[in-house]
Design a protein around this motif. Sequence first.
Motif, PDB file in Angstrom:
ATOM      1  N   UNK A  17       0.866  -1.177   0.000  1.00  0.00           N
ATOM      2  CA  UNK A  17       0.000   0.000   0.000  1.00  0.00           C
ATOM      3  C   UNK A  17       0.906   1.231   0.000  1.00  0.00           C
ATOM      4  N   UNK A  18       0.322   2.379  -0.204  1.00  0.00           N
ATOM      5  CA  UNK A  18       1.116   3.611  -0.133  1.00  0.00           C
ATOM      6  C   UNK A  18       1.684   3.772   1.276  1.00  0.00           C
ATOM      7  N   UNK A  19       0.896   3.405   2.260  1.00  0.00           N
ATOM      8  CA  UNK A  19       1.382   3.471   3.657  1.00  0.00           C
ATOM      9  C   UNK A  19       2.633   2.609   3.817  1.00  0.00           C
ATOM     10  N   UNK A  20       2.608   1.400   3.236  1.00  0.00           N
ATOM     11  CA  UNK A  20       3.773   0.507   3.295  1.00  0.00           C
ATOM     12  C   UNK A  20       4.965   1.116   2.569  1.00  0.00           C
ATOM     13  N   UNK A  21       4.697   1.731   1.424  1.00  0.00           N
ATOM     14  CA  UNK A  21       5.789   2.351   0.661  1.00  0.00           C
ATOM     15  C   UNK A  21       6.441   3.477   1.449  1.00  0.00           C
ATOM     16  N   UNK A  22       5.618   4.320   2.065  1.00  0.00           N
ATOM     17  CA  UNK A  22       6.158   5.428   2.870  1.00  0.00           C
ATOM     18  C   UNK A  22       7.005   4.855   4.003  1.00  0.00           C
ATOM     19  N   UNK A  37       1.227   3.992  -8.194  1.00  0.00           N
ATOM     20  CA  UNK A  37       1.898   3.067  -7.268  1.00  0.00           C
ATOM     21  C   UNK A  37       3.131   2.466  -7.926  1.00  0.00           C
ATOM     22  N   UNK A  38       3.006   2.096  -9.214  1.00  0.00           N
ATOM     23  CA  UNK A  38       4.148   1.547  -9.937  1.00  0.00           C
ATOM     24  C   UNK A  38       5.277   2.575 -10.014  1.00  0.00           C
TER      25      UNK A  38
END
Length: 99
Positions: free
Chosen positions: A48-53, A89-90
């Motif tokens: 998720x974006x949260x995971x990416x951050x 996201x990619x």
Amino acid sequence: MYTNFDLFTMASKFQKEEHFLLSVTASGIDAETEKNRLNGIWKASQMSIRDMVASTGSTQESFGREVGIPRRTIQNWCTGQRSCPEYVRFLLAEHYNLF
């Protein structure tokens, strides 16, 4: 040959890595040769974006500032109020070398 974006899009549709690898193998790619790359792409596609951050060690504000996305947009994606488009996201996963 698939591009990283093609693989990312395919991988995001599978909940299990082995199903993704079977699909890619059935498509004619030698999964053993590409295993590390495919593994990284699958893992990034599930983030998720949260995971990416979190994986970058950045704050939402600095994460967004680096790529030109407003903090509020990042915040909405992280809380689930809005969904981040798959191509974004990619691009974020690619920018932050998450695969």
